[in-house]
Scaffold this motif. Sequence first.
Motif, PDB file in Angstrom:
ATOM      1  N   LYS A  96      -6.844   2.837 -15.464  1.00  0.00           N
ATOM      2  CA  LYS A  96      -6.938   2.180 -14.151  1.00  0.00           C
ATOM      3  C   LYS A  96      -5.586   1.620 -13.704  1.00  0.00           C
ATOM      4  N   LEU A  97      -4.580   2.482 -13.792  1.00  0.00           N
ATOM      5  CA  LEU A  97      -3.240   2.059 -13.391  1.00  0.00           C
ATOM      6  C   LEU A  97      -3.147   1.916 -11.880  1.00  0.00           C
ATOM      7  N   ARG A  98      -2.296   1.014 -11.463  1.00  0.00           N
ATOM      8  CA  ARG A  98      -2.027   0.854 -10.044  1.00  0.00           C
ATOM      9  C   ARG A  98      -1.214   2.055  -9.561  1.00  0.00           C
ATOM     10  N   THR A  99      -1.641   2.672  -8.479  1.00  0.00           N
ATOM     11  CA  THR A  99      -0.960   3.878  -7.985  1.00  0.00           C
ATOM     12  C   THR A  99      -0.265   3.653  -6.643  1.00  0.00           C
ATOM     13  N   ARG A 100      -0.434   2.482  -6.061  1.00  0.00           N
ATOM     14  CA  ARG A 100       0.255   2.140  -4.812  1.00  0.00           C
ATOM     15  C   ARG A 100       0.781   0.709  -4.897  1.00  0.00           C
ATOM     16  N   VAL A 101       1.732   0.405  -4.058  1.00  0.00           N
ATOM     17  CA  VAL A 101       2.290  -0.938  -4.022  1.00  0.00           C
ATOM     18  C   VAL A 101       1.213  -1.929  -3.612  1.00  0.00           C
ATOM     19  N   ASP A 102       1.104  -3.007  -4.361  1.00  0.00           N
ATOM     20  CA  ASP A 102       0.156  -4.082  -4.040  1.00  0.00           C
ATOM     21  C   ASP A 102       0.906  -5.406  -4.123  1.00  0.00           C
ATOM     22  N   LEU A 103       1.388  -5.866  -2.975  1.00  0.00           N
ATOM     23  CA  LEU A 103       2.204  -7.074  -2.951  1.00  0.00           C
ATOM     24  C   LEU A 103       1.403  -8.325  -3.244  1.00  0.00           C
ATOM     25  N   SER A 104       0.071  -8.227  -3.183  1.00  0.00           N
ATOM     26  CA  SER A 104      -0.761  -9.399  -3.483  1.00  0.00           C
ATOM     27  C   SER A 104      -1.105  -9.501  -4.957  1.00  0.00           C
ATOM     28  N   ALA A 105      -0.756  -8.497  -5.747  1.00  0.00           N
ATOM     29  CA  ALA A 105      -1.066  -8.518  -7.185  1.00  0.00           C
ATOM     30  C   ALA A 105      -0.256  -9.617  -7.873  1.00  0.00           C
ATOM     31  N   PRO A 106      -0.828 -10.245  -8.902  1.00  0.00           N
ATOM     32  CA  PRO A 106      -0.115 -11.326  -9.605  1.00  0.00           C
ATOM     33  C   PRO A 106       1.225 -10.853 -10.163  1.00  0.00           C
ATOM     34  N   GLY A 107       2.261 -11.628  -9.904  1.00  0.00           N
ATOM     35  CA  GLY A 107       3.574 -11.359 -10.469  1.00  0.00           C
ATOM     36  C   GLY A 107       4.399 -10.323  -9.740  1.00  0.00           C
ATOM     37  N   VAL A 108       3.871  -9.680  -8.698  1.00  0.00           N
ATOM     38  CA  VAL A 108       4.608  -8.617  -8.025  1.00  0.00           C
ATOM     39  C   VAL A 108       5.793  -9.187  -7.245  1.00  0.00           C
ATOM     40  N   THR A 109       5.546 -10.172  -6.385  1.00  0.00           N
ATOM     41  CA  THR A 109       6.633 -10.708  -5.551  1.00  0.00           C
ATOM     42  C   THR A 109       7.648 -11.476  -6.389  1.00  0.00           C
ATOM     43  N   SER A 110       7.222 -12.055  -7.513  1.00  0.00           N
ATOM     44  CA  SER A 110       8.185 -12.786  -8.342  1.00  0.00           C
ATOM     45  C   SER A 110       9.160 -11.849  -9.033  1.00  0.00           C
ATOM     46  N   ARG A 111       8.808 -10.536  -9.120  1.00  0.00           N
ATOM     47  CA  ARG A 111       9.695  -9.551  -9.715  1.00  0.00           C
ATOM     48  C   ARG A 111      10.280  -8.611  -8.674  1.00  0.00           C
ATOM     49  N   ALA A 112       9.915  -8.816  -7.420  1.00  0.00           N
ATOM     50  CA  ALA A 112      10.344  -7.878  -6.405  1.00  0.00           C
ATOM     51  C   ALA A 112      11.771  -8.070  -6.023  1.00  0.00           C
ATOM     52  N   GLY A 170       0.790  -1.223   0.000  1.00  0.00           N
ATOM     53  CA  GLY A 170       0.000   0.000   0.000  1.00  0.00           C
ATOM     54  C   GLY A 170       0.822   1.274   0.000  1.00  0.00           C
ATOM     55  N   ALA A 171       2.152   1.175  -0.059  1.00  0.00           N
ATOM     56  CA  ALA A 171       3.009   2.369  -0.033  1.00  0.00           C
ATOM     57  C   ALA A 171       2.869   3.141  -1.334  1.00  0.00           C
ATOM     58  N   PRO A 172       2.877   4.479  -1.280  1.00  0.00           N
ATOM     59  CA  PRO A 172       2.895   5.272  -2.506  1.00  0.00           C
ATOM     60  C   PRO A 172       4.277   5.248  -3.143  1.00  0.00           C
ATOM     61  N   TYR A 173       4.379   5.710  -4.378  1.00  0.00           N
ATOM     62  CA  TYR A 173       5.649   5.649  -5.095  1.00  0.00           C
ATOM     63  C   TYR A 173       6.802   6.318  -4.341  1.00  0.00           C
ATOM     64  N   HIS A 201      13.299  -2.603 -10.210  1.00  0.00           N
ATOM     65  CA  HIS A 201      11.956  -2.458 -10.784  1.00  0.00           C
ATOM     66  C   HIS A 201      11.146  -1.379 -10.069  1.00  0.00           C
ATOM     67  N   TRP A 202      11.348  -1.263  -8.753  1.00  0.00           N
ATOM     68  CA  TRP A 202      10.566  -0.305  -7.975  1.00  0.00           C
ATOM     69  C   TRP A 202      10.933   1.136  -8.275  1.00  0.00           C
ATOM     70  N   LEU A 203      12.027   1.346  -8.974  1.00  0.00           N
ATOM     71  CA  LEU A 203      12.430   2.695  -9.324  1.00  0.00           C
ATOM     72  C   LEU A 203      11.543   3.273 -10.432  1.00  0.00           C
ATOM     73  N   PHE A 204      10.932   2.422 -11.230  1.00  0.00           N
ATOM     74  CA  PHE A 204      10.165   2.886 -12.382  1.00  0.00           C
ATOM     75  C   PHE A 204       8.672   3.047 -12.083  1.00  0.00           C
ATOM     76  N   SER A 205       8.114   2.151 -11.312  1.00  0.00           N
ATOM     77  CA  SER A 205       6.696   2.301 -10.955  1.00  0.00           C
ATOM     78  C   SER A 205       6.362   1.319  -9.840  1.00  0.00           C
ATOM     79  N   VAL A 206       5.154   1.462  -9.303  1.00  0.00           N
ATOM     80  CA  VAL A 206       4.697   0.560  -8.245  1.00  0.00           C
ATOM     81  C   VAL A 206       4.133  -0.730  -8.826  1.00  0.00           C
ATOM     82  N   GLN A 207       4.211  -0.890 -10.139  1.00  0.00           N
ATOM     83  CA  GLN A 207       3.667  -2.115 -10.752  1.00  0.00           C
ATOM     84  C   GLN A 207       4.373  -3.395 -10.316  1.00  0.00           C
TER      85      GLN A 207
END
Length: 357
Positions: free
Chosen positions: A341-357, A59-62, A154-160
């Motif tokens: 409808k872009l993601r604007t905050r960190v969502d660690l439960s989103a598909p593929g987020v932790t695999s790229r984190a 839920g953290a902002p960019y 990856h986190w430097l470019f967006s919260v995706q």
Amino acid sequence: MRPTRRPADVASAKDRQRSGNPAVRGGVQPPRDRASRPGRPAPAAPPREFVPGLLPADGAPYPLALRNAETVWWRSALGALFGLSLYLLLVILVSQLVVYLGWIVTHPVDYATYSAQAIAYQRPIGLLASNVGIATLIPISLALVLVIHHARTHWLFSVQPGIRWRYLLVCLGVSAVVFVGIQAVMEQLASSGRVAPQPGFVLFAAVVLISSPIQAAAEEIFFRGYLMQALGSANSRPWFGVVASALVFALMHGTQNLALFVNRLAFGLLAGLLVWLVGGLEAGIAAHVLNNIVAFGWAGLTTSIATLRAVQSLTWAQSGLQILAFVVCAALTLLVARLMKLRTRVDLSAPGVTSRA
């Protein structure tokens, strides 16, 4: 007396000397896994474990994407200072190296004259050298994220996390319309819209189109990316990173009158706020790229790029029109982000987020 039988798990001295395994050289062979014997399948590899401390808070902002369990304020401050120091050092060194290589290849005049002309943007090599030097901000930013903050880039470019390419392309189109339109209005008000390309315009244009996008992206990645995240994460206040990075950005542009300083500060604040609201750098990169291409391109078609390089002041009317362009561009790209409808905050439960984190 019969010699004691050698245990099966102790190697002979000769075997130990030949082995490349430190455990065997120490006298003990590692136990064999029964499952690894022929006829038995090897056990499945355990799932990859992620260290929570290297991930941003859910839920953290960019601006707080670099804040994790290892964050301490002095480390973020050190990273910011180290990054600025590298920027000042490498931009000068790399720029001078590019100019020197250009002189070695061409040798049109003595080096002192050639270097002075290049620095003043009277030769295309000067603009290229400056842009290549600023481009070093990209590896600097990536290295600081990895080494200082122990996070993935990856986190430097967006919260995706990562670059949202579709959004970037749309923002480039929006920015092109806005900045071309504002430039046309400014030229009409100044009554100086006569097109008369400067000598060597084609080569200058090629340098602008090829290297200016990289230079603009590098500044956004460092100032609105790393610097804003490092300073914001240092005290857990997103607004602090936005304001501080914008102030540093404006001050780093050297000699300027108040109207020009306010212009650059406004751009930094609007770009930082936009990055915060949309959760990534794409809109800021697009606006910066098109602003530079339009400004340099129009200067080459009407006066000269060297004339633009020498500008140290703006009128308040010129500054206000450019700030209006920034506001319009930011509003439109923010609207596009909402529609997509872009993601604007960190969502660690989103598909593929932790695999790229």
